[in-house]
Design a protein around this motif. Sequence first.
Motif, PDB file in Angstrom:
ATOM      1  N   LEU A 220      15.606   4.302   1.390  1.00  0.00           N
ATOM      2  CA  LEU A 220      16.950   4.870   1.409  1.00  0.00           C
ATOM      3  C   LEU A 220      17.607   4.913   0.029  1.00  0.00           C
ATOM      4  N   PRO A 221      17.491   3.853  -0.802  1.00  0.00           N
ATOM      5  CA  PRO A 221      18.109   3.955  -2.133  1.00  0.00           C
ATOM      6  C   PRO A 221      17.578   5.137  -2.941  1.00  0.00           C
ATOM      7  N   LEU A 222      16.301   5.435  -2.790  1.00  0.00           N
ATOM      8  CA  LEU A 222      15.707   6.577  -3.469  1.00  0.00           C
ATOM      9  C   LEU A 222      16.221   7.880  -2.878  1.00  0.00           C
ATOM     10  N   LEU A 223      16.321   7.927  -1.540  1.00  0.00           N
ATOM     11  CA  LEU A 223      16.742   9.151  -0.873  1.00  0.00           C
ATOM     12  C   LEU A 223      18.214   9.456  -1.087  1.00  0.00           C
ATOM     13  N   LEU A 224      19.045   8.433  -1.017  1.00  0.00           N
ATOM     14  CA  LEU A 224      20.487   8.662  -1.022  1.00  0.00           C
ATOM     15  C   LEU A 224      21.057   8.894  -2.407  1.00  0.00           C
ATOM     16  N   ASN A 225      20.528   8.211  -3.414  1.00  0.00           N
ATOM     17  CA  ASN A 225      21.108   8.394  -4.747  1.00  0.00           C
ATOM     18  C   ASN A 225      20.077   8.563  -5.849  1.00  0.00           C
ATOM     19  N   GLY A 226      18.830   8.768  -5.454  1.00  0.00           N
ATOM     20  CA  GLY A 226      17.797   8.996  -6.459  1.00  0.00           C
ATOM     21  C   GLY A 226      17.475   7.787  -7.291  1.00  0.00           C
ATOM     22  N   LYS A 227      17.856   6.589  -6.818  1.00  0.00           N
ATOM     23  CA  LYS A 227      17.600   5.366  -7.569  1.00  0.00           C
ATOM     24  C   LYS A 227      16.099   5.113  -7.668  1.00  0.00           C
ATOM     25  N   LYS A 228      15.604   4.981  -8.894  1.00  0.00           N
ATOM     26  CA  LYS A 228      14.178   4.752  -9.100  1.00  0.00           C
ATOM     27  C   LYS A 228      13.776   3.410  -8.520  1.00  0.00           C
ATOM     28  N   LEU A 229      12.652   3.401  -7.821  1.00  0.00           N
ATOM     29  CA  LEU A 229      12.148   2.173  -7.230  1.00  0.00           C
ATOM     30  C   LEU A 229      11.441   1.330  -8.288  1.00  0.00           C
ATOM     31  N   ASP A 230      11.426   0.032  -8.074  1.00  0.00           N
ATOM     32  CA  ASP A 230      10.669  -0.844  -8.961  1.00  0.00           C
ATOM     33  C   ASP A 230       9.178  -0.511  -8.859  1.00  0.00           C
ATOM     34  N   ASP A 231       8.487  -0.632  -9.976  1.00  0.00           N
ATOM     35  CA  ASP A 231       7.047  -0.394  -9.970  1.00  0.00           C
ATOM     36  C   ASP A 231       6.341  -1.493  -9.190  1.00  0.00           C
ATOM     37  N   VAL A 232       5.505  -1.096  -8.253  1.00  0.00           N
ATOM     38  CA  VAL A 232       4.708  -2.055  -7.492  1.00  0.00           C
ATOM     39  C   VAL A 232       3.278  -1.547  -7.448  1.00  0.00           C
ATOM     40  N   ALA A 233       2.351  -2.441  -7.200  1.00  0.00           N
ATOM     41  CA  ALA A 233       0.955  -2.048  -7.028  1.00  0.00           C
ATOM     42  C   ALA A 233       0.788  -1.405  -5.655  1.00  0.00           C
ATOM     43  N   ILE A 234       0.014  -0.316  -5.615  1.00  0.00           N
ATOM     44  CA  ILE A 234      -0.246   0.430  -4.381  1.00  0.00           C
ATOM     45  C   ILE A 234      -1.687   0.146  -3.957  1.00  0.00           C
ATOM     46  N   PHE A 235      -1.860  -0.398  -2.759  1.00  0.00           N
ATOM     47  CA  PHE A 235      -3.190  -0.800  -2.289  1.00  0.00           C
ATOM     48  C   PHE A 235      -3.681   0.109  -1.165  1.00  0.00           C
ATOM     49  N   SER A 236      -4.979   0.323  -1.139  1.00  0.00           N
ATOM     50  CA  SER A 236      -5.624   1.063  -0.046  1.00  0.00           C
ATOM     51  C   SER A 236      -6.949   0.400   0.267  1.00  0.00           C
ATOM     52  N   GLU A 237      -7.382   0.552   1.511  1.00  0.00           N
ATOM     53  CA  GLU A 237      -8.688   0.019   1.889  1.00  0.00           C
ATOM     54  C   GLU A 237      -9.368   0.957   2.866  1.00  0.00           C
ATOM     55  N   GLU A 238     -10.680   1.025   2.799  1.00  0.00           N
ATOM     56  CA  GLU A 238     -11.500   1.785   3.736  1.00  0.00           C
ATOM     57  C   GLU A 238     -12.547   0.833   4.280  1.00  0.00           C
ATOM     58  N   LEU A 239     -12.298   0.339   5.495  1.00  0.00           N
ATOM     59  CA  LEU A 239     -13.143  -0.722   6.036  1.00  0.00           C
ATOM     60  C   LEU A 239     -14.506  -0.207   6.481  1.00  0.00           C
ATOM     61  N   ASN A 240     -14.633   1.110   6.745  1.00  0.00           N
ATOM     62  CA  ASN A 240     -15.950   1.639   7.103  1.00  0.00           C
ATOM     63  C   ASN A 240     -16.962   1.406   5.989  1.00  0.00           C
ATOM     64  N   THR A 241     -16.519   1.557   4.754  1.00  0.00           N
ATOM     65  CA  THR A 241     -17.421   1.435   3.611  1.00  0.00           C
ATOM     66  C   THR A 241     -17.103   0.220   2.748  1.00  0.00           C
ATOM     67  N   GLU A 242     -16.159  -0.601   3.191  1.00  0.00           N
ATOM     68  CA  GLU A 242     -15.739  -1.802   2.464  1.00  0.00           C
ATOM     69  C   GLU A 242     -15.293  -1.468   1.039  1.00  0.00           C
ATOM     70  N   GLU A 243     -14.535  -0.384   0.916  1.00  0.00           N
ATOM     71  CA  GLU A 243     -13.977  -0.004  -0.373  1.00  0.00           C
ATOM     72  C   GLU A 243     -12.502  -0.406  -0.436  1.00  0.00           C
ATOM     73  N   PHE A 244     -12.035  -0.726  -1.650  1.00  0.00           N
ATOM     74  CA  PHE A 244     -10.651  -1.118  -1.868  1.00  0.00           C
ATOM     75  C   PHE A 244     -10.176  -0.486  -3.160  1.00  0.00           C
ATOM     76  N   SER A 245      -8.887  -0.196  -3.223  1.00  0.00           N
ATOM     77  CA  SER A 245      -8.352   0.375  -4.453  1.00  0.00           C
ATOM     78  C   SER A 245      -6.957  -0.151  -4.717  1.00  0.00           C
ATOM     79  N   VAL A 246      -6.564  -0.066  -5.985  1.00  0.00           N
ATOM     80  CA  VAL A 246      -5.216  -0.434  -6.396  1.00  0.00           C
ATOM     81  C   VAL A 246      -4.757   0.568  -7.443  1.00  0.00           C
ATOM     82  N   ILE A 247      -3.491   0.963  -7.335  1.00  0.00           N
ATOM     83  CA  ILE A 247      -2.864   1.848  -8.316  1.00  0.00           C
ATOM     84  C   ILE A 247      -1.674   1.116  -8.902  1.00  0.00           C
ATOM     85  N   PHE A 248      -1.606   1.088 -10.222  1.00  0.00           N
ATOM     86  CA  PHE A 248      -0.418   0.540 -10.875  1.00  0.00           C
ATOM     87  C   PHE A 248      -0.164   1.337 -12.136  1.00  0.00           C
ATOM     88  N   ASP A 249       1.076   1.791 -12.251  1.00  0.00           N
ATOM     89  CA  ASP A 249       1.446   2.659 -13.358  1.00  0.00           C
ATOM     90  C   ASP A 249       0.580   3.913 -13.269  1.00  0.00           C
TER      91      ASP A 249
END
Length: 324
Positions: A213-242
């Motif tokens: 909501l802070p981003l939607l209502l006033n365009g306030k930039k969110l704090d940078d956080v690590a973005i995680f994903s996983e694919e359990l079929n192949t046991e793959e994992f990823s992280v995005i930061f910056d």
Amino acid sequence: VEGVKQLDDKSLDSLVELIEMNKSRPIFYFFHTYEIHDYYLDKPVFHKYVTNIFNKNEVRLFDLINLLGKPVWRQPRYEMISKQLMPPEGIRYVVDLYDGAIFYTDMMLGKFFDKLRDMGIYDEAWFIITSDHGEGLGDIHNNNRNSSWSHGRGLYENLIRIPLIIKPPKSLERDLSDERTMDEFVQTIDIAPTLLSIIGVSEREDFSGRSLLPLLLNGKKLDDVAIFSEELNTEEFSVIFDRYKLIRRPKSNFFADRNRFAFELYNLKDDQFEKVNLLQSENSSKYFPIHNELNRVLGEHFNTLFIDEKFIGEPVREKEQESE
């Protein structure tokens, strides 16, 4: 409203009838359709949106297309797809079917929204439209070593970067940010906290996500956080930061050696299609510190989920990268 396999006028009428019965009180509906997910089924309703219909008897591709919807890691002929042996006409046909499914779904949702306008519900309703995954359509990654078809077999951006469209009530438009498209890394786990904040419920400490909501209502930039994903079929994992993204997978196809991993590192700002694995580039050694830090963050996160002390693996070394 779960599992609408056939999105058509009949299913929309049933949904609208359900909403009509409950419109006098606050309502929340989760509407899940499989039209785009099942695009490979070659439904006739898609054809008027597809320009590249080819003669399947000549190209002999239809069975391969249908494999995209099955447990493909159990199908030997999937190798023909993953190794780019599908003829160009077939690739264009698959892409057109996918586009056709999107156009068809867009048209049907337009009909649905028109019905809600007729009921006087649309303007003051919140709508959130998203997906659970993207789709590989023959894209080539990792210095021409990997291709992505279908889904459930990788963590490239075409599979994990999904649309998120949020329509607020008309009465809130004056309070919203002027930005119509926002270039921010957010996650599907952010949707639940956002919904709760819409109805005035404070964020729960046990939620990993955060309200948008802070981003939607006033365009306030969110704090940078690590973005995680996983694919359990192949046991793959990823992280995005910056700008950087690290993918980690077992080296063995049968996951026999869980301490031996293959890594891919991409600069998403300069290489959004993940063509160049920086750990295989000419000056790969300069990226080893970035790899090691992202691998540490990835390991710490998933150890909390899976309690696997061996998840992090060994720091990357130049000699190891040369052999992969």
